[in-house]
Write an enzyme that holds these catalytic residues in place. Structure first.
Site, PDB file in Angstrom:
ATOM      1  N   LEU A 194       0.834  -1.201   0.000  1.00 45.88           N
ATOM      2  CA  LEU A 194       0.000   0.000   0.000  1.00 45.88           C
ATOM      3  C   LEU A 194       0.867   1.248   0.000  1.00 45.88           C
ATOM      4  CD1 LEU A 194      -2.845   1.261   0.146  1.00 45.88           C
ATOM      5  CD2 LEU A 194      -2.588   1.282   2.629  1.00 45.88           C
ATOM      6  N   TYR A 195       1.983   1.218   0.698  1.00 43.60           N
ATOM      7  CA  TYR A 195       2.899   2.354   0.676  1.00 43.60           C
ATOM      8  C   TYR A 195       3.259   2.713  -0.760  1.00 43.60           C
ATOM      9  CZ  TYR A 195       7.342   4.854   0.959  1.00 43.60           C
ATOM     10  OH  TYR A 195       8.355   5.760   0.778  1.00 43.60           O
ATOM     11  N   ALA A 196       3.686   1.716  -1.536  1.00 43.36           N
ATOM     12  CA  ALA A 196       4.037   1.962  -2.939  1.00 43.36           C
ATOM     13  C   ALA A 196       2.841   2.455  -3.728  1.00 43.36           C
ATOM     14  CB  ALA A 196       4.591   0.683  -3.558  1.00 43.36           C
TER      15      ALA A 196
ATOM     16  N   THR B   3       0.256   4.191  -2.637  1.00 44.49           N
ATOM     17  CA  THR B   3      -0.057   5.592  -2.331  1.00 44.49           C
ATOM     18  C   THR B   3       0.925   6.539  -3.015  1.00 44.49           C
ATOM     19  OG1 THR B   3       1.235   5.595  -0.258  1.00 44.49           O
ATOM     20  CG2 THR B   3      -1.120   5.061  -0.096  1.00 44.49           C
TER      21      THR B   3
END
Length: 336
Positions: free
Chosen positions: A156-158, A160
């Protein structure tokens, strides 16, 4: 910096990269407004100590606000009236995004949106923002080039960060904001974050505790020394996207927008990186070999060709120099 005393708004100023970027901007004569909410994601006292160093430099001011707070952000922006924005604030960490996903949407997506809206209504010379090598996701062709597809994120970090690149492009196209998103590659160095591998490894080795080595050590990273990274960010301020591409450019055909890797273009084996740390500490690590963690990738390597085209330079400090510099800072900071 090529302009006389530019007014630069830097989000995430109390963070690892933000601190180094602000420090170098101030040393070059810029006037800097730092914005940071001093999130408790890691030791806030470390952020306070970084900020105290910045506060001693002429030209620095601080707004203790969150970029998710649109009203407070607008007040700070309109009072300061920046020429340039360097947006570094984010909820960081690939693995933490699996445990606490909501914070990533708030800080990374909503916060970036708020800044883009302000740049829409209050034009700036250049809007620069941090992305990540994690956007390359499932890509296996290396070195990673800015023109590669980035629609296969593994965390999810990537996701976002990739989303903010897309939103930024749309704003650049619609409102003409010159915009550069830079993709970081495994940044390390003095004043680093306690959740990062080098920090955790150092603490554990000194305590005689085992370190967790994922994918059984078969990991490759393009390690980027933080001072090189900050220099590259500042050099890119003058590389305002226009209508004339350079060789290998990621410049959009419909907007003054580009993405740029900030990495050395050097693939280093994780075990070699750990070896540099062992030499710097004079101690051998107890290694706990583990399988790959969810959301992580086995290898990253940047193509620095576009960065060199735009700025004439790329990160060059090898781990054999950067790791001992971190160890010296760590020992001075925590054991003096």
């Amino acid at each position: 910096m090529t302009d006389h005393a530019p007014r630069v708004l830097v989000t995430g100023s109390a963070g690892f990269i933000g601190f180094h970027t602000c420090s170098r901007l101030l040393d070059r004569g810029a006037t800097v407004l730092g914005i940071d909410n001093f999130s408790a994601y890691y030791d806030v006292s470390l952020k306070e100590r970084r900020t105290a160093i910045l506060a001693d430099k002429p030209g620095f001011s601080l707004a203790r606000i969150s970029i998710e707070d649109q009203a407070a952000l607008e007040r700070a922006w309109t009072t300061f009236q920046p020429d340039v924005v360097i947006h570094l604030a984010a909820q960081a960490g690939v693995r933490y995004s699996i445990e606490e996903p909501r914070g990533y949407i708030g800080a990374n997506v909503i916060g970036t949106f708020n800044l883009l809206e302000l740049a829409r209504d209050n034009p700036v010379r250049h809007f620069l923002a941090a992305s990540t090598s994690s956007v390359y996701g499932a890509n296996t062709q290396m070195p990673f080039e800015e023109t590669q597809r980035t629609q296969t994120p593994l965390s999810l970090y990537a996701a976002t960060k990739g989303a903010t690149e897309l939103i930024g492009h749309s704003y650049s196209h619609l409102f003409g904001t010159p915009m550069t998103f830079f993709r970081f590659f495994t940044v390390y160095g003095p004043w680093g974050r306690p959740d990062m591998a080098l920090f955790k490894f150092t603490r554990a080795i000194l305590a005689g505790e085992p370190i967790d080595v994922y994918n059984n050590g078969a990991m490759v990273r393009d390690f980027t020394y933080v001072e090189d990274l900050a220099d590259a960010i500042i050099a890119l301020v003058a590389a305002v996207p226009g209508s004339s591409p350079v060789a290998g450019d990621s410049l959009s055909p419909v907007a003054p927008f580009r993405t740029v890797n900030i990495g050395a273009g050097t693939a280093t084996q994780l075990m070699d990186y750990i070896g540099e740390l062992e030499r710097a500490l004079g101690k051998t690590a107890i290694k706990n070999f583990l399988p790959m963690q969810q959301g992580d990738v086995p290898a990253t390597e940047a193509s620095p060709a576009l960065l060199k085209q735009l700025t004439g330079a790329a990160p060059a400090t090898p781990p054999s120099v950067g790791v001992p510099a971190f160890v010296k800072w760590y020992l001075d900071h925590y054991q003096s």
